[in-house]
Each structure stands twice: as structure tokens, then as C-alpha cells.
Design an enzyme around this catalytic site. Structure first.
Site, PDB file in Angstrom:
ATOM      1  N   LYS A  22       0.922  -1.133   0.378  1.00  0.00           N
ATOM      2  CA  LYS A  22      -0.049  -0.249   0.211  1.00  0.00           C
ATOM      3  C   LYS A  22       0.806   1.272  -0.326  1.00  0.00           C
ATOM      4  CE  LYS A  22      -3.744   2.701   2.613  1.00  0.00           C
ATOM      5  NZ  LYS A  22      -5.259   2.453   3.423  1.00  0.00           N
ATOM      6  N   ARG A  29     -10.942  10.269   1.837  1.00  0.00           N
ATOM      7  CA  ARG A  29     -10.772  10.606   3.562  1.00  0.00           C
ATOM      8  C   ARG A  29     -11.574  11.911   3.296  1.00  0.00           C
ATOM      9  NH1 ARG A  29      -3.593  10.921   2.462  1.00  0.00           N
ATOM     10  NH2 ARG A  29      -3.760   9.094   3.025  1.00  0.00           N
ATOM     11  N   LYS A  79       1.383  10.239   5.462  1.00  0.00           N
ATOM     12  CA  LYS A  79       1.489   8.687   5.443  1.00  0.00           C
ATOM     13  C   LYS A  79       2.764   7.506   5.789  1.00  0.00           C
ATOM     14  CE  LYS A  79      -3.394   7.940   6.439  1.00  0.00           C
ATOM     15  NZ  LYS A  79      -4.590   7.241   6.622  1.00  0.00           N
ATOM     16  N   LYS A  91      -2.430  -1.228  -3.542  1.00  0.00           N
ATOM     17  CA  LYS A  91      -2.568  -0.527  -3.595  1.00  0.00           C
ATOM     18  C   LYS A  91      -2.276   0.823  -3.605  1.00  0.00           C
ATOM     19  CE  LYS A  91      -6.515   1.891  -0.451  1.00  0.00           C
ATOM     20  NZ  LYS A  91      -6.687   1.930   0.417  1.00  0.00           N
ATOM     21  N   TYR A 147     -15.294   0.837  -7.033  1.00  0.00           N
ATOM     22  CA  TYR A 147     -16.425   1.655  -6.792  1.00  0.00           C
ATOM     23  C   TYR A 147     -16.908   1.789  -8.187  1.00  0.00           C
ATOM     24  CZ  TYR A 147     -13.398   4.195  -2.608  1.00  0.00           C
ATOM     25  OH  TYR A 147     -12.521   3.499  -1.891  1.00  0.00           O
TER      26      TYR A 147
HETATM   27  C1  PBG Z   1      -6.677   4.053   5.552  1.00  0.00           C
HETATM   28  C2  PBG Z   1      -7.385   3.561   3.870  1.00  0.00           C
HETATM   29  C3  PBG Z   1      -7.478   4.491   2.797  1.00  0.00           C
HETATM   30  C4  PBG Z   1      -8.056   4.132   1.341  1.00  0.00           C
HETATM   31  C5  PBG Z   1      -8.440   2.587   2.580  1.00  0.00           C
HETATM   32  N1  PBG Z   1      -8.676   2.201   2.893  1.00  0.00           N
HETATM   33  C6  PBG Z   1      -6.407   6.114   3.132  1.00  0.00           C
HETATM   34  C7  PBG Z   1      -5.603   5.909   3.034  1.00  0.00           C
HETATM   35  O1  PBG Z   1      -4.612   5.775   3.867  1.00  0.00           O
HETATM   36  O2  PBG Z   1      -5.419   7.326   3.923  1.00  0.00           O
HETATM   37  C8  PBG Z   1      -8.167   4.474   0.369  1.00  0.00           C
HETATM   38  C9  PBG Z   1      -9.262   3.984  -0.300  1.00  0.00           C
HETATM   39  C10 PBG Z   1      -9.181   4.611  -1.281  1.00  0.00           C
HETATM   40  O3  PBG Z   1      -9.172   5.831  -1.885  1.00  0.00           O
HETATM   41  O4  PBG Z   1     -10.760   4.486  -2.562  1.00  0.00           O
HETATM   42  N2  PBG Z   1      -6.971   2.857   6.310  1.00  0.00           N
END
Ligand code: PBG
Length: 336
Positions: A208, A218, A230, A261, A326
Site C-alpha cells: 500500500k 478521506r 502517512k 493499492k 467503486y
Molecule cells: C485507510 C484507508 C485508506 C483507503 C482505504 N483504507 C486511505 C488512507 O490510507 O489514507 C483508501 C481507499 C481509497 O482511496 O479508495 N486505512
């Protein structure tokens, strides 16, 4: 006879003419290498407190925060369309947030109650719950934070374990750690097994990246970090070998499915992961990827349906066995 089929006086002397296999749609279907189906799709959905609520997310047109009653109806509908699994994300009210995310393992919390209700109403659909603290913390980080703003790894893993157990107890089929703390897959696997949840799977957000493509998500959860970014836990966008290392560790620790991701800007990573593992590979077509297509389509600049199918097909072609998207409901309708 079409002109493409007829010979000219003096054809080029070619031993291979790849265009022969592209001549008709029937032929193209026969030699098609990648077929996107509804079975490839996992639908991420947002649940909020209240009743009778269906609130569109401004930066994700066509995506909603649902209160539990309406979420259940929507899930029954998407299950009917052939979607096999949903990934749940809670919108937690500010009152229920704190520094350490205690609400995340409340046995009667929003996620836990939602899982129980879905299991009752739509027992066949697979439920995947997110394991990370960001929806539950006042600061919006995925982990616990010390007084200097550093994210604490091992202390966070302890909370994630409690969270995963409470989700398993509620009836989740898969828990999906999206937090990127070191060692969380192993700790969660051990705890699940010790408590008898040997059949609860782990979908690991293994690779990720710290990505700007998460912006709309967010917004959806009101979970934008209040300070910093992050980058000390999510991966650097420039790295590929590191993704393979993360995947290897998660598999050794007990992951059942590994994930990359975001997806679109990381097709090379999906491909490399697929080649380097025998586990199913998932890809997350994230909120920013969704928003870009929606925005261009709303302006009339692209053919939305075609772009959606081409984009998701590219992820499958790269090596994704499963795609969190989505677009899942729209695509299920298109593929019917
Ligand atoms: C957080 C999380 C995020 C997403 C899924 N779980 C955002 C982040 O890490 O700030 C993002 C999913 C998306 O953008 O569709 N644990």
C-alpha cells in the site's frame, strides 16, 4: 465480400498478418485473453450512523454513505446483481473518535453491528472489514501517535488485533489490515487462531503506497490526517522491490490474499506481485482513480462506460484476480 478480405493485384508477401484475428467481433472474442467478470469485483461501501440516510460523497459522484437500514437494502440489491463481496468502511462521528481509536474494537460499534445485520439479511455475501485506526482517531492516522507525532508500530498492532477479533466475532469473513504496520498480519493471524476463528481470512493490504489518489476517500470518511502524512508507514511510490518484500513478509505471516493499492498507477507492481506469488492477488481501484473517470465523464470528455471497462480490464490483465472498485455495481449492470 468486404474490401479487407479481397486481395490486391500485388499483396505484400507477409507470413504473419495479426490483423486476421481482429477482423470480426466473433473472432476477437475467440482470441480474447482477459475477460472481466462480476466474480472479479469487490464493492467497497461506506456505512454511517442514523436511519434513512443516503448521502452522496461530493468527490465521488455515484458513491454514498448509507445508514445501516439503507445499506442492507443496497447490499441485497448488489448481491442480486452477482457481486460476491463487500468491503466495509465506517464513517465515525467526531464524538466517538479519540486519540487511540478505542471505538474500533467496540463489540457494539458501527462496523460490528453492520456486519451482524448484513449476515442476517444477506447471508451469502462475503464481508470484508477494514483493519486500521484512521476512521476512529481524532488525528486521522492509522496508528497510535506519540507526543512527537511519531506513529507507534507495536502498540498499534495490539489495538489492531483487538479490532480484528471484534470484527471476526461479529461475523466478518475476511479482515483486511490496511494500516501498513510491521508484523500486523502475523499478530492478527495468531490471535484469530487462538480464539478459534481459523476460517476467518486475511486480505492483506501488503503493498500500500503513500498515495495522493486517496483524497476523495478521506473526504468520504472525514479522515484526512490532522498533521503530517502517512509516509512513515505507507510505501514510497518510487519502489517496486520493496513491494515484493512486503508481499513476502505478509505471506510468511499468514495472509490469504495479497493486495496492491492503488491500482492504475501501479500496474507494474500488480504484474510483478502476480508473477512472484501463488496467492490470489487483489488490486484496489481507489477513490482518486474513480473520481478522475467520473469528472472527465461528467464533462463529456470521455466515454465513461468504455473507459471503466478498459481500466478494470487493464488491472486484470496486469495480474489482479480481484479488484476492489467503486464501479462494482455499475459494472455488474453493464456485464449482465
Ligand atoms: C485507510 C484507508 C485508506 C483507503 C482505504 N483504507 C486511505 C488512507 O490510507 O489514507 C483508501 C481507499 C481509497 O482511496 O479508495 N486505512
Amino acid at each position: 465480400m468486404s474490401s479487407e478480405n479481397s486481395s490486391t493485384d500485388k499483396p505484400l508477401n507477409l507470413s504473419q498478418r495479426p490483423r486476421r484475428l481482429r477482423r470480426t467481433e466473433t473472432l476477437r472474442k475467440m482470441v480474447r485473453e482477459t475477460i472481466l467478470t462480476v466474480d472479479d469485483l469487490i464493492y467497497p461501501m461506506f456505512v454511517m450512523e442514523g436511519e434513512g440516510q443516503k448521502v452522496e460523497i461530493a468527490s465521488m459522484p455515484g458513491c454514498y454513505r448509507f445508514s445501516l437500514d439503507l445499506l442492507i437494502k443496497e447490499i441485497a440489491e448488489v448481491s442480486h446483481l452477482g457481486i460476491n463481496a463487500v468491503a466495509l468502511f465506517p464513517v465515525i462521528s467526531e464524538d466517538d473518535k479519540d486519540d487511540t481509536g478505542t471505538e474500533s474494537y467496540n463489540p457494539e460499534g458501527l462496523v460490528q453491528e453492520t456486519v451482524k445485520a448484513i449476515k442476517k439479511a444477506v447471508p451469502d455475501i462475503m464481508i470484508i472489514t477494514d483493519v486500521a485506526l484512521d476512521p476512529f482517531t481524532t488525528h486521522g492516522h492509522d496508528g497510535l501517535v506519540d507526543e512527537n507525532g511519531r506513529i507507534l508500530n507495536d502498540q498499534t498492532v495490539e489495538v489492531l488485533v483487538k479490532m480484528a477479533l471484534s470484527q471476526a466475532e461479529a461475523g466478518a469473513d475476511f479482515v483486511a489490515p490496511s494500516d501498513m504496520m510491521d508484523g500486523r498480519i502475523g499478530a492478527i493471524r495468531q490471535a484469530l487462531d487462538a480464539e478459534g476463528y481459523i476460517n476467518v481470512g486475511i486480505l492483506a493490504y501488503s503493498a500500500k503506497y503513500a498515495s495522493a489518489y486517496y483524497g476523495p476517500f478521506r473526504d468520504a470518511l472525514d479522515s484526512t490526517p490532522k498533521f503530517g502524512d502517512k509516509k512513515t508507514y505507507q510505501m514510497d511510490a518510487a519502489n517496486a522491490k520493496e513491494a515484493l518484500k512486503e508481499i513476502e513478509l505478509d505471506i510468511a505471516e499468514g495472509a490469504d490474499i495479497v493486495m496492491v493499492k492503488p491500482a492504475l498507477a501501479y500496474l507494474d507492481i500488480i504484474h510483478q506481485v502476480k508473477i512472484n506469488t501463488n496467492l490470489p492477488v487483489a488490486a484496489y481501484n481507489v477513490s482518486g482513480e474513480y473520481a478522475m473517470i467520473k469528472a472527465a465523464a461528467q464533462n463529456g470528455w470521455i466515454d465513461e462506460k468504455k473507459v471503466i471497462l478498459e481500466t478494470l480490464t487493464s488491472m486484470k490483465r496486469a495480474g489482479a484476480d480481484l479488484i476492489l472498485t467503486y464501479f462494482a455495481k455499475e459494472v455488474a449492470l453493464m456485464l449482465m
